[in-house]
Enzyme design. Structure first.
Site, PDB file in Angstrom:
ATOM      1  N   ASN A 296       0.747  -0.855   0.257  1.00  0.00           N
ATOM      2  CA  ASN A 296      -0.092   0.254   0.365  1.00  0.00           C
ATOM      3  C   ASN A 296       1.011   1.434  -0.450  1.00  0.00           C
ATOM      4  OD1 ASN A 296      -2.710   0.941   0.137  1.00  0.00           O
ATOM      5  ND2 ASN A 296      -1.673   1.447   2.430  1.00  0.00           N
TER       6      ASN A 296
ATOM      7  N   HIS B 210      -5.076   9.487  -1.777  1.00  0.00           N
ATOM      8  CA  HIS B 210      -4.921  11.192  -1.056  1.00  0.00           C
ATOM      9  C   HIS B 210      -5.105  12.751  -2.404  1.00  0.00           C
ATOM     10  CE1 HIS B 210      -5.286   9.279   2.589  1.00  0.00           C
ATOM     11  NE2 HIS B 210      -4.462   8.632   2.126  1.00  0.00           N
TER      12      HIS B 210
END
Ligand code: XIL
Length: 374
Positions: free
Chosen positions: A218, A254
Site C-alpha cells: 500500500n 490522497h
C-alpha cells in the site's frame, strides 16, 4: 381512458418492473423511510455506494474507522439510510504504536472494538497495517537491533497481530509506504537494517500467520504513473521473485480536486492515466484497491469547487470500474468533520463525500455515478 394515458401506465409499469429486478434482493428501509420520497425506489432505500459496487460485480466500498461517540456519524457508518458500506479499515487502531507500544507488550483494546464494530454489521475488514516507518513506537529505532533480531521482532508482531485476526481480515496492508517519490526505497529501520528483503520477509510472515487474508502493498502517489508507480511494480516483482505471495496493490489516492500548496500544483490524474496505472498492476496478476480515497481542496469549499470535486470523485470511481481487477474503494473517513486532512495540510480540507453536518456533498453523487456508469 385515452390511448396516451394507457401508454403512460404501461411505460410506468415497465420501468417499475425494471427497477424491481435491479433491487429485488434489497431489504425494506430500516429507518422507517418514506416510500414515496423522491429518489427512493418504491418502498426501498435508495441505491448506496456499496450496493452500486456489488451490482457491478465488485467487492466493496469501505471507510476508515475511528470509533467516536457521534450518533450522526454512526448513522452514516451503519448504512441507516442506504447501503453505502460493507467494509472498514481501522484508521489507527491496528498500527504498531497502538498494538505493540513496548516490545512484546500487546494492546488489542482498540483493534478488538473495530473488529466488533465491523463483524456486528457484517462488514469486511481491510486490516491496516503490519510494517511501516511511521506511527512506529520509539523502542524500535532506539534498539539499534541487528538484522536477525529485527526480523524476529517483525515476526513476533505479525504473529500476534495478524494471527489474532486471521479469521476476520479480508485484506492486510502488509507493508505500507516503502518508497520515496523517485521510486527508491525510503529510509526506515526496516530498510536500513534488513535491506529490500524486508518486503518479501514481511509478506512471508503475513502469509504464514494469516493464510486466508489477501496480502497488499500500500502506498500514496502511485496514481500519477511516475517513478513511484514503477517502484511499486518492482516491489510486486521482488516479492514474487522470492516465491512469496502478494495479492494486491493499494493505491491510497490522497488526491486533490484542485492544485493546492501541498500538491505542488498537481491534480487528480485523468481517467486514462488512472486506468493505465491500475492495469499496470493487474497485468502482473495482482488486484488493485483505492485504499484511502479523499480529494482535498483549498478551503473554504465554494459551490464551484464542490462541483469540480464531484467530477474528480467520479473519475476515480469510474477508473476502478473500468479495470476488472479493481475490487473496491475505501474512503478515508465519511465526513469532513473528522478528516485527517486539515490537521496535516494547513488550509486544505473538505476532502470527503459527507460535509461537516453529515449532508451528502455533490462528490457523493459523483462517486455513485462513477460506480454505476464507469
Ligand atoms: C492517518 C490517520 O488518518 C490519522 O488519524 C493519523 O494521525 C495519521 O495517519 N497514509 C496511511 C494512513 O497509510 O494510515 C494515514 O492515516 C494517512 C496516510
Amino acid at each position: 381512458m385515452q390511448l396516451s394515458q394507457i401508454a403512460a401506465i404501461l411505460a410506468f409499469t415497465a420501468s417499475a418492473v425494471a427497477q424491481n429486478a435491479q433491487i429485488a434482493k434489497r431489504d425494506p428501509p430500516r429507518n422507517g423511510g418514506d416510500c414515496n420520497k423522491a429518489g427512493w425506489n418504491g418502498c426501498y432505500n435508495p441505491v448506496g455506494l456499496a450496493d452500486a459496487m456489488m451490482q457491478r460485480g465488485r467487492e466493496f466500498v469501505g471507510f476508515a474507522l475511528t470509533i467516536r461517540n457521534d450518533s450522526a456519524e454512526l448513522s452514516v457508518q451503519s448504512n441507516t439510510y442506504e447501503e453505502d458500506f460493507n467494509s472498514v479499515t481501522p484508521e489507527n487502531d491496528m498500527k504498531w504504536e497502538v498494538t505493540e507500544p513496548q516490545r512484546n507488550v500487546f494492546n488489542f483494546n482498540g483493534s478488538d472494538k473495530i473488529v466488533q464494530f465491523a463483524t456486528s454489521r457484517g462488514y469486511e475488514i481491510h486490516c491496516h497495517n503490519l510494517v511501516w516507518h511511521s506511527q512506529l513506537p520509539p523502542w524500535i529505532a532506539a534498539g539499534n537491533f541487528s538484522n536477525a533480531t529485527l526480523i524476529s521482532i517483525m515476526e513476533n508482531h505479525i504473529k500476534n497481530l495478524a494471527g489474532r485476526y486471521a479469521d476476520v481480515c479480508t485484506r492486510w496492508d502488509v507493508v505500507n509506504e516503502a518508497l520515496n517519490e523517485d521510486g527508491t526505497y525510503r529510509s526506515s529501520p526496516w530498510f536500513n537494517t534488513i535491506g529490500e528483503a524486508f518486503l518479501p520477509i514481511a509478506f512471508k510472515f503475513a502469509a504464514q500467520y494469516s493464510p486466508k487474508s489477501k496480502l497488499y502493498y500500500n502506498d500514496y502517489n502511485l496514481e500519477y504513473n511516475g517513478n513511484k508507480t514503477v517502484g511499486a511494480k518492482r516491489i510486486v516483482d521482488l516479492i514474487k521473485s522470492y516465491g512469496v505471495r502478494i495479492d494486491g496493490v493499494g493505491l491510497q489516492a490522497h488526491l486533490t480536486t484542485e492544485p493546492t500548496p501541498s500538491s505542488g500544483g498537481g491534480v487528480t490524474p485523468s481517467q486514462d492515466t488512472l486506468e493505465t496505472v491500475l492495469k499496470g498492476f493487474t497485468k502482473k496478476g495482482v488486484s488493485v484497491v483505492y485504499t484511502e480515497l479523499d480529494e482535498r481542496l483549498v478551503v473554504p469549499a465554494t459551490k464551484a469547487k464542490l462541483e469540480i470535486q464531484k467530477q474528480t470523485f467520479k473519475t476515480v470511481a469510474a477508473s476502478c470500474l473500468a479495470v476488472k481487477g479493481c475490487v473496491g474503494i475505501t474512503l478515508w473517513g465519511v465526513s469532513d468533520k473528522y478528516s485527517w486532512i486539515p490537521g496535516v495540510f494547513a488550509g486544505e480540507g473538505a476532502a470527503l463525500v459527507w460535509d461537516e453536518n453529515f449532508q451528502k456533498k455533490p462528490a457523493y453523487y459523483g462517486m455513485l455515478e462513477g460506480i454505476q456508469k464507469g
